[in-house]
Motif scaffolding. Sequence first.
Motif, PDB file in Angstrom:
ATOM      1  N   GLY A 321       0.787  -1.222   0.000  1.00 51.80           N
ATOM      2  CA  GLY A 321       0.000   0.000   0.000  1.00 51.80           C
ATOM      3  C   GLY A 321       0.819   1.271   0.000  1.00 51.80           C
ATOM      4  N   ALA A 322       1.994   1.242   0.614  1.00 48.95           N
ATOM      5  CA  ALA A 322       2.816   2.450   0.709  1.00 48.95           C
ATOM      6  C   ALA A 322       3.705   2.658  -0.501  1.00 48.95           C
ATOM      7  CB  ALA A 322       3.683   2.390   1.974  1.00 48.95           C
ATOM      8  N   GLY A 323       4.000   1.597  -1.243  1.00 54.54           N
ATOM      9  CA  GLY A 323       4.842   1.731  -2.429  1.00 54.54           C
ATOM     10  C   GLY A 323       6.261   1.250  -2.188  1.00 54.54           C
ATOM     11  N   ILE A 324       7.218   1.923  -2.829  1.00 48.09           N
ATOM     12  CA  ILE A 324       8.624   1.530  -2.801  1.00 48.09           C
ATOM     13  C   ILE A 324       9.461   2.629  -2.165  1.00 48.09           C
ATOM     14  CG2 ILE A 324      10.645   0.986  -4.234  1.00 48.09           C
ATOM     15  CD1 ILE A 324       8.730  -0.169  -6.305  1.00 48.09           C
ATOM     16  N   VAL A 325      10.338   2.251  -1.239  1.00 47.04           N
ATOM     17  CA  VAL A 325      11.325   3.166  -0.668  1.00 47.04           C
ATOM     18  C   VAL A 325      12.675   2.809  -1.274  1.00 47.04           C
ATOM     19  CG1 VAL A 325      12.489   3.950   1.421  1.00 47.04           C
ATOM     20  CG2 VAL A 325      10.027   3.488   1.462  1.00 47.04           C
ATOM     21  N   LEU A 326      13.254   3.741  -1.981  1.00 42.88           N
ATOM     22  CA  LEU A 326      14.471   3.511  -2.762  1.00 42.88           C
ATOM     23  C   LEU A 326      15.690   3.984  -1.992  1.00 42.88           C
ATOM     24  CD1 LEU A 326      15.733   2.729  -5.538  1.00 42.88           C
ATOM     25  CD2 LEU A 326      15.251   5.080  -6.279  1.00 42.88           C
ATOM     26  N   THR A 327      16.698   3.115  -1.890  1.00 44.97           N
ATOM     27  CA  THR A 327      17.927   3.488  -1.205  1.00 44.97           C
ATOM     28  C   THR A 327      19.115   2.876  -1.929  1.00 44.97           C
ATOM     29  OG1 THR A 327      19.011   3.538   0.959  1.00 44.97           O
ATOM     30  CG2 THR A 327      17.850   1.524   0.388  1.00 44.97           C
ATOM     31  N   GLY A 328      20.316   3.053  -1.363  1.00 46.49           N
ATOM     32  CA  GLY A 328      21.529   2.607  -2.042  1.00 46.49           C
ATOM     33  C   GLY A 328      22.115   3.709  -2.911  1.00 46.49           C
ATOM     34  N   GLY A 329      23.314   3.496  -3.406  1.00 50.28           N
ATOM     35  CA  GLY A 329      23.996   4.514  -4.199  1.00 50.28           C
ATOM     36  C   GLY A 329      23.243   4.937  -5.435  1.00 50.28           C
ATOM     37  N   CYS A 330      22.577   3.998  -6.102  1.00 51.73           N
ATOM     38  CA  CYS A 330      21.856   4.331  -7.329  1.00 51.73           C
ATOM     39  C   CYS A 330      20.615   5.176  -7.075  1.00 51.73           C
ATOM     40  CB  CYS A 330      21.473   3.054  -8.078  1.00 51.73           C
ATOM     41  SG  CYS A 330      22.866   2.228  -8.883  1.00 51.73           S
ATOM     42  N   GLN A 338      11.061   8.286 -10.929  1.00 48.68           N
ATOM     43  CA  GLN A 338      10.047   8.372 -11.985  1.00 48.68           C
ATOM     44  C   GLN A 338      10.077   7.143 -12.885  1.00 48.68           C
ATOM     45  OE1 GLN A 338      12.058  10.749 -10.877  1.00 48.68           O
ATOM     46  NE2 GLN A 338      11.392  12.817 -11.472  1.00 48.68           N
ATOM     47  N   LEU A 339      11.279   6.658 -13.202  1.00 45.97           N
ATOM     48  CA  LEU A 339      11.393   5.486 -14.059  1.00 45.97           C
ATOM     49  C   LEU A 339      10.794   4.258 -13.386  1.00 45.97           C
ATOM     50  CD1 LEU A 339      12.485   4.154 -16.658  1.00 45.97           C
ATOM     51  CD2 LEU A 339      14.640   3.769 -15.443  1.00 45.97           C
ATOM     52  N   ILE A 340      11.074   4.076 -12.101  1.00 49.26           N
ATOM     53  CA  ILE A 340      10.534   2.921 -11.378  1.00 49.26           C
ATOM     54  C   ILE A 340       9.016   3.003 -11.293  1.00 49.26           C
ATOM     55  CG2 ILE A 340      10.450   1.763  -9.139  1.00 49.26           C
ATOM     56  CD1 ILE A 340      13.376   2.536  -8.737  1.00 49.26           C
ATOM     57  N   LYS A 341       8.492   4.195 -11.019  1.00 51.16           N
ATOM     58  CA  LYS A 341       7.037   4.357 -10.956  1.00 51.16           C
ATOM     59  C   LYS A 341       6.397   4.078 -12.312  1.00 51.16           C
ATOM     60  CE  LYS A 341       3.399   7.538  -9.472  1.00 51.16           C
ATOM     61  NZ  LYS A 341       3.070   8.844  -8.846  1.00 51.16           N
ATOM     62  N   PHE A 342       7.044   4.531 -13.381  1.00 46.46           N
ATOM     63  CA  PHE A 342       6.522   4.304 -14.725  1.00 46.46           C
ATOM     64  C   PHE A 342       6.517   2.812 -15.058  1.00 46.46           C
ATOM     65  CE2 PHE A 342       7.352   3.798 -19.309  1.00 46.46           C
ATOM     66  CZ  PHE A 342       6.218   4.413 -19.822  1.00 46.46           C
ATOM     67  N   GLN A 343       7.563   2.087 -14.638  1.00 44.64           N
ATOM     68  CA  GLN A 343       7.685   0.670 -14.983  1.00 44.64           C
ATOM     69  C   GLN A 343       6.809  -0.223 -14.106  1.00 44.64           C
ATOM     70  OE1 GLN A 343       9.473   0.968 -18.096  1.00 44.64           O
ATOM     71  NE2 GLN A 343      10.406  -0.926 -17.399  1.00 44.64           N
ATOM     72  N   THR A 344       6.579   0.163 -12.835  1.00 47.23           N
ATOM     73  CA  THR A 344       5.866  -0.715 -11.908  1.00 47.23           C
ATOM     74  C   THR A 344       4.459  -0.267 -11.563  1.00 47.23           C
ATOM     75  OG1 THR A 344       6.672   0.437  -9.922  1.00 47.23           O
ATOM     76  CG2 THR A 344       8.083  -1.302 -10.860  1.00 47.23           C
ATOM     77  N   GLY A 345       4.191   1.016 -11.718  1.00 48.27           N
ATOM     78  CA  GLY A 345       2.894   1.540 -11.315  1.00 48.27           C
ATOM     79  C   GLY A 345       2.784   1.804  -9.828  1.00 48.27           C
ATOM     80  N   LEU A 346       3.884   1.620  -9.080  1.00 53.98           N
ATOM     81  CA  LEU A 346       3.874   1.832  -7.637  1.00 53.98           C
ATOM     82  C   LEU A 346       4.471   3.196  -7.285  1.00 53.98           C
ATOM     83  CD1 LEU A 346       5.181  -1.681  -6.506  1.00 53.98           C
ATOM     84  CD2 LEU A 346       2.814  -0.867  -6.394  1.00 53.98           C
ATOM     85  N   ASP A 347       3.971   3.787  -6.210  1.00 55.71           N
ATOM     86  CA  ASP A 347       4.553   5.040  -5.731  1.00 55.71           C
ATOM     87  C   ASP A 347       5.976   4.788  -5.237  1.00 55.71           C
ATOM     88  OD1 ASP A 347       2.276   6.515  -6.270  1.00 55.71           O
ATOM     89  OD2 ASP A 347       1.405   6.129  -4.289  1.00 55.71           O
ATOM     90  N   VAL A 348       6.840   5.791  -5.410  1.00 53.11           N
ATOM     91  CA  VAL A 348       8.249   5.656  -5.041  1.00 53.11           C
ATOM     92  C   VAL A 348       8.687   6.908  -4.284  1.00 53.11           C
ATOM     93  CG1 VAL A 348      10.609   5.265  -5.854  1.00 53.11           C
ATOM     94  CG2 VAL A 348       8.673   4.297  -7.134  1.00 53.11           C
ATOM     95  N   ARG A 349       9.439   6.707  -3.216  1.00 49.14           N
ATOM     96  CA  ARG A 349      10.099   7.822  -2.551  1.00 49.14           C
ATOM     97  C   ARG A 349      11.544   7.441  -2.266  1.00 49.14           C
ATOM     98  NH1 ARG A 349      11.498   7.694   2.773  1.00 49.14           N
ATOM     99  NH2 ARG A 349      10.494   6.185   4.170  1.00 49.14           N
ATOM    100  N   LYS A 350      12.406   8.438  -2.221  1.00 45.78           N
ATOM    101  CA  LYS A 350      13.811   8.209  -1.911  1.00 45.78           C
ATOM    102  C   LYS A 350      13.966   8.026  -0.407  1.00 45.78           C
ATOM    103  CE  LYS A 350      16.723  10.707  -4.147  1.00 45.78           C
ATOM    104  NZ  LYS A 350      17.558  11.869  -4.572  1.00 45.78           N
ATOM    105  N   GLY A 351      14.706   7.004  -0.014  1.00 48.53           N
ATOM    106  CA  GLY A 351      14.901   6.714   1.406  1.00 48.53           C
ATOM    107  C   GLY A 351      16.071   7.489   1.983  1.00 48.53           C
TER     108      GLY A 351
END
Length: 433
Positions: A321-330, A338-351
């Motif tokens: 329900g909350a989506g994806i939290v993105l971390t790591g060097g990349c 934006q690319l991840i949201k476009f490819q998966t349809g899930l909300d994304v925020r930077k961790g």
Amino acid sequence: MGKSEKIVAAVDVGTTKVVVVAGRKDREGTIEILGYGKSCSMGVKRGVVLNIGEAFSSIHEAIRQAEDMFEGDIEEVYVNIVGQQLKTFTKRGEQYINESRIVSEEDVDAMFQQVKNVELPEAYKIYHTSPQLFTIDNEAGIPNPVGMTGERLEADFKLLVAPQLYEDNLQLCFERAGITVRKMVIDPLASSEILLSEDEKEAGVVMLDIGGGTTKMAIYHDGVLCYSSLIPFGGNVITHDIKEGCTILARQAESLKVQFGEAMGDFAPEDKVVTIPGISGWEPKEISFKNLAFIIQARMEEIIEAFFFQIEKSGYMDKVGAGIVLTGGCALLPNLSQLIKFQTGLDVRKGIPRMKAGEQWKELEDPRNATVLGLLLIALNESEDSEATRNSFKNRKGKKTRSTQPGFLSKMKNEVARQVTLFFDEDQDTEMF
């Protein structure tokens, strides 16, 4: 600070770098960073120590840098553990409740102990045990059963296990440096401590850590780590693609990626180029920002496809329900969310690590430091808990209470009629980090 003062530190042993952070909490609960060190990782492949001598050199250098900052010695450390052979098993436990028909902490503890005694694959060790929601007499969805009434308590447990060899090799590295490993923590658990909120864990969230050598994914739902997976490549393959696609050196490719790279070619400017110096008298090369972005995008789409397959395989796709939290060097690549949201349809925020360490250490509040800061937070919290326990014991000393008498818990457990059944979950494959 005196050389005799004992410091517990956190060490992130990664594929591309080793990071060390030592700190403590002041009376207001603010983390005070005492030392910080970083070195290039050697002898480590996909998060696993393979060459003891090389890995020791990297770890020793990072620790030395941190010690020099506060002119003290690091004697104990918390370390992350990760690797392609880390696995998640699902086990079920059943516990018949004591004669009072009221669930006690002893009943729950008995389930934990029995699950931990389950037979594992050869040379594996349990690093984390977490129950899913409990069931009492077919009444499901109970987060905390203590104090409730019934006859039978049930729960599915997630066991995070790893080869003993992973720990043994890390131990050898620190023993050479005369340092005690206080605790080893599964990598996603460490990162989640500093990145995820309790609300996100309850609603359902994917923590995606795209590092240099690996891409780690962990899914939380109902407050529990439910599924984990590791993809054996990360930012390093992007660097390799840039190197091959632009016919330049690896260090030049890495610099291009970090300074000028972005994750979506359509958003990159068409009129900007970067000039790479020629080698040994050869002519300089001009590389356009747009071509660089398309090289990065092509590989990032493969990584996204790989981890999205793991989300679908997990069975939790409709529970994020909350989506994806993105971390790591990349995670620092522009437009990657934006690319991840476009490819998966899930909300994304930077961790971004949720840490209050003062302005001096503001630079540490970076996705690349999520694991080591999470480890440090675990270390500080456990130190506080240990101190509170010691103080509580001192306050109770001399009082004759049943809960402090030797053998009380053992006696209670022996009086409880119990049955525990454990099995592999037939509906879920063994997952791998």
